[in-house]
Motif scaffolding. Structure first.
Motif, PDB file in Angstrom:
ATOM      1  N   ARG A   1      -0.704  -9.948  -7.330  1.00  0.00           N
ATOM      2  CA  ARG A   1      -1.963  -9.220  -7.110  1.00  0.00           C
ATOM      3  C   ARG A   1      -2.201  -8.973  -5.620  1.00  0.00           C
ATOM      4  NH1 ARG A   1      -4.693 -12.345 -11.095  1.00  0.00           N
ATOM      5  NH2 ARG A   1      -5.242 -13.794  -9.448  1.00  0.00           N
ATOM      6  N   LYS A   2      -1.985 -10.012  -4.852  1.00  0.00           N
ATOM      7  CA  LYS A   2      -2.295  -9.949  -3.422  1.00  0.00           C
ATOM      8  C   LYS A   2      -1.469  -8.882  -2.698  1.00  0.00           C
ATOM      9  CE  LYS A   2      -1.932 -12.671   0.786  1.00  0.00           C
ATOM     10  NZ  LYS A   2      -1.587 -13.979   1.368  1.00  0.00           N
ATOM     11  N   ALA A   3      -0.199  -8.770  -3.081  1.00  0.00           N
ATOM     12  CA  ALA A   3       0.686  -7.820  -2.396  1.00  0.00           C
ATOM     13  C   ALA A   3       0.101  -6.412  -2.390  1.00  0.00           C
ATOM     14  CB  ALA A   3       2.064  -7.823  -3.061  1.00  0.00           C
ATOM     15  N   LYS A   4      -0.641  -6.082  -3.442  1.00  0.00           N
ATOM     16  CA  LYS A   4      -1.223  -4.737  -3.537  1.00  0.00           C
ATOM     17  C   LYS A   4      -2.540  -4.622  -2.763  1.00  0.00           C
ATOM     18  CE  LYS A   4       0.430  -4.490  -8.267  1.00  0.00           C
ATOM     19  NZ  LYS A   4      -0.134  -4.773  -9.593  1.00  0.00           N
ATOM     20  N   LEU A   5      -3.010  -5.736  -2.198  1.00  0.00           N
ATOM     21  CA  LEU A   5      -4.358  -5.731  -1.621  1.00  0.00           C
ATOM     22  C   LEU A   5      -4.391  -5.818  -0.096  1.00  0.00           C
ATOM     23  CD1 LEU A   5      -5.965  -7.949  -4.372  1.00  0.00           C
ATOM     24  CD2 LEU A   5      -6.655  -5.601  -3.832  1.00  0.00           C
ATOM     25  N   ILE A   6      -3.230  -5.790   0.526  1.00  0.00           N
ATOM     26  CA  ILE A   6      -3.205  -5.883   1.993  1.00  0.00           C
ATOM     27  C   ILE A   6      -3.918  -4.678   2.617  1.00  0.00           C
ATOM     28  CG2 ILE A   6      -1.682  -5.884   4.012  1.00  0.00           C
ATOM     29  CD1 ILE A   6      -1.569  -8.563   2.757  1.00  0.00           C
ATOM     30  N   ASP A   7      -3.644  -3.491   2.097  1.00  0.00           N
ATOM     31  CA  ASP A   7      -4.300  -2.297   2.634  1.00  0.00           C
ATOM     32  C   ASP A   7      -5.804  -2.361   2.428  1.00  0.00           C
ATOM     33  OD1 ASP A   7      -1.944  -1.303   3.490  1.00  0.00           O
ATOM     34  OD2 ASP A   7      -1.657   0.087   1.808  1.00  0.00           O
ATOM     35  N   LYS A   8      -6.192  -2.805   1.239  1.00  0.00           N
ATOM     36  CA  LYS A   8      -7.614  -2.951   0.929  1.00  0.00           C
ATOM     37  C   LYS A   8      -8.261  -3.935   1.912  1.00  0.00           C
ATOM     38  CE  LYS A   8     -10.994  -1.874  -1.681  1.00  0.00           C
ATOM     39  NZ  LYS A   8     -11.343  -0.456  -1.855  1.00  0.00           N
ATOM     40  N   SER A   9      -7.529  -4.984   2.246  1.00  0.00           N
ATOM     41  CA  SER A   9      -8.033  -5.986   3.181  1.00  0.00           C
ATOM     42  C   SER A   9      -8.290  -5.360   4.555  1.00  0.00           C
ATOM     43  CB  SER A   9      -7.027  -7.135   3.287  1.00  0.00           C
ATOM     44  OG  SER A   9      -7.294  -7.926   4.416  1.00  0.00           O
TER      45      SER A   9
END
Lengths: 377, 377
Positions: A353-361
């Motif tokens: 899940r996290k891998a897809k959320l770096i940009d969102k972060s």
């Protein structure tokens, strides 16, 4: 008697009996009959969240559909560990439970610079990573404000204003004798806790701060200052909910980032994590024979803690582990294997899940920064 | 002996013999033979600027066509008074003397809030007015950065970083025993002094701080911190130039904003200013007869100070006033009339210029704010 437990946000706190904190510091026990609304919170249900201050204020805000905030923070010095996860889970829980909730998450980069010598460029990368973790854990970015202390003018201004309202004696009474700079840090933390109530963020409102028990001095200081500066800011006394401290894998009190092998982080390679779990401190007897005869001691067992606090979603499973252990029907090796599987399953899923959320972060941090600049008017 | 003079930036400092500061605090006497290049500075020529620290560093920068900064500040609590004017004149002088000079001017609005209970909205208006004054006095806005402390993230971050590098004992040795919050204020001032050397403003460079003698503790702290944090910031040790303190019109040491009738401000209605001058404390004898016989005492005379420090541009006029006074050829009434005329001429001219500069002042403050936000990257 008052000295039997020292709560030290900067040191090591060893609390064996959390109920002592009620008398010593005025933390209220978390009476579940009063807070049935929060039964779906695993930490509350399992007595991991053991105490609070003015949690009823949050309950009331939820019942009355009123705005409130939930706030805490992280020092960006490395990967997200299990202590940070507990705070994050509570933030997410209290954000999710009402659409009137707003989450605030402070990235304590000034402290990381002072304590750990990390530059703002370095902590900025770590922060992006940490924020991706809290997003993967379930934080709703649309109702969250995630800011770096180094960019939070309002927090700093408050800290400076508050510095006129405290004395060395006051600070010593709350924190014990500490260096000048740590008292100043404490004032920044008070600024963080009170930020959600400032004009730029909609003014006074209930705020819940989920923290480890060792952080209570910060809560007391923030509440003292909220009272003292009521005439200027009309602060609502901030609420807090306290969780028990997680031990290191070797059984030491307060998990520390300093010994990386003694703690699990959400960035751990699942294979490494499994190895760490398999060598953790347990409540097992010296021999298999004694284990079968007397049963194990789950109260002492880090492996059991991993299940009950962090990785066993299912209450029935926790009960089963406990009962089998004390009845001598469970051998540590098997038990650890079971826990290790829970851990690796969690990590695989989380990291996916996290891998897809770096940009969102990155986006969330940039948006919060923008908000910050706008709120400067 | 060290206790005979206490330099207290927050209190009242009574210095009758400035030469004592050389031995007591290590301020260097301003040797005019070394600084002939600054002869056109009236304060230096007339021994009003009496001492310095590392002024040679600024001279060298000028001679080598190297970048340097001149910085000081103001607490925006009311109209510009003569003490602020002295600092401003020196900033302007050292900005004008080289095209490689940059001026920094800090608006201490956080302190105005803490000390005087003024809101940021209130101090913002006062700041606009004060900055119009320094523009009317001759500040070149194109090479000036005028910022509010409450918006100066870099200053605040430095103050917090520095708070880890000091101890209560260090602060007490420099400032005497003061409340916690004043030590924190002092760290912000150190941040102000070192701001021109931060990355966002082009990095390390010589910086001259023109201040009243009572502000020397801030200079010493900033220099101590510049040394201590050299490994991180590569700070050049800041330089300072010290001016004598202006007395109030009634002859008290250190002009205070608290008694508005005892001081002149650049906003004073010229008619009122004239009245104030006409009733000021002089060095005259009890009777005209004695005055003629023994001569007056210009050293004690506030009226003479007004001329020599503030309003007589012409050295010959100052000399004439002095000589006529000590020779008994000058009567206080006439002398005050003469000074009052200098004052009213100055105020008329200044206020005429200033009226046209309010918009420029707003523009400069807004531009500096923009620069500040840009420098946050």
């Amino acid at each position: 008697m008052k000295d039997t437990i020292k709560l030290d946000p900067w040191g090591t706190t060893d609390i064996r009996d959390y109920s002592k904190l009620f008398d010593l510091f005025g933390i209220e026990p978390l009476d579940k009959s009063k807070f049935r609304a929060f039964e779906s919170n695993r930490y509350i249900r399992r007595n991991i969240d053991f105490g609070h201050r003015n949690l009823e204020r949050i309950l009331k805000a939820i019942e009355n559909n009123e705005l409130y905030a939930v706030m805490s923070g992280i020092k960006p010095t490395g990967p997200f560990h299990l202590g940070s996860k507990m705070t994050a889970d509570d933030i997410i829980y209290f954000q999710k439970i009402s659409r009137n909730a707003r989450a605030f998450y402070a990235i304590a980069d000034v402290e990381a610079y002072c304590d750990n010598g990390l530059t703002f460029a370095e902590t900025s990368e770590i922060a992006t990573n940490n924020v991706a973790d809290i997003l993967a854990l379930g934080l709703d970015p649309d109702r969250a404000y995630v800011y770096k202390q180094s960019e939070a003018l309002t927090v700093m201004n408050m800290a400076f204003i508050f510095s006129r309202g405290v004395t060395n004696n006051m600070m010593e009474a709350i924190y014990g004798k500490k260096p000048f700079g740590l008292y100043v840090s404490a004032l920044i933390q008070a600024g963080d806790i009170l930020l959600p109530q400032t004009e730029g963020f909609g003014g006074p409102k209930p705020v819940l701060v989920p923290v480890g028990a060792d952080q209570d001095p910060h809560i007391r200081l923030a509440r003292d200052l909220a009272k003292k500066y009521y005439p200027d800011f009309k602060f609502v006394l901030p609420s807090a909910i306290y969780h028990k401290l997680t031990r290191s894998l070797s059984g030491e009190y307060k998990m520390s980032k300093r010994d990386p092998l003694s703690l699990l982080t959400l960035d751990d390679n699942p294979t490494l994590a499994k190895k760490k779990v398999m060598s953790c401190f347990t409540g097992g007897r010296e021999t298999t024979e004694n284990q079968k005869k007397y049963g194990g001691e789950p109260e002492k067992c880090v492996n059991y803690e991993l299940c009950v606090i962090h990785f066993a979603e299912d209450d029935a499973l926790v009960k089963k582990i406990y009962n089998e252990c004390v009845q001598g029907k469970r051998i540590c090796g098997d038990c650890k294997k079971e826990a290790a599987e829970l851990v690796t399953n969690f990590l695989n899923e989380h990291q996916r899940r996290k891998a897809k959320l770096i940009d969102k972060s990155r986006e969330l941090l940039a948006r919060s920064r923008e908000q910050l600049i706008l709120s400067l008017k």
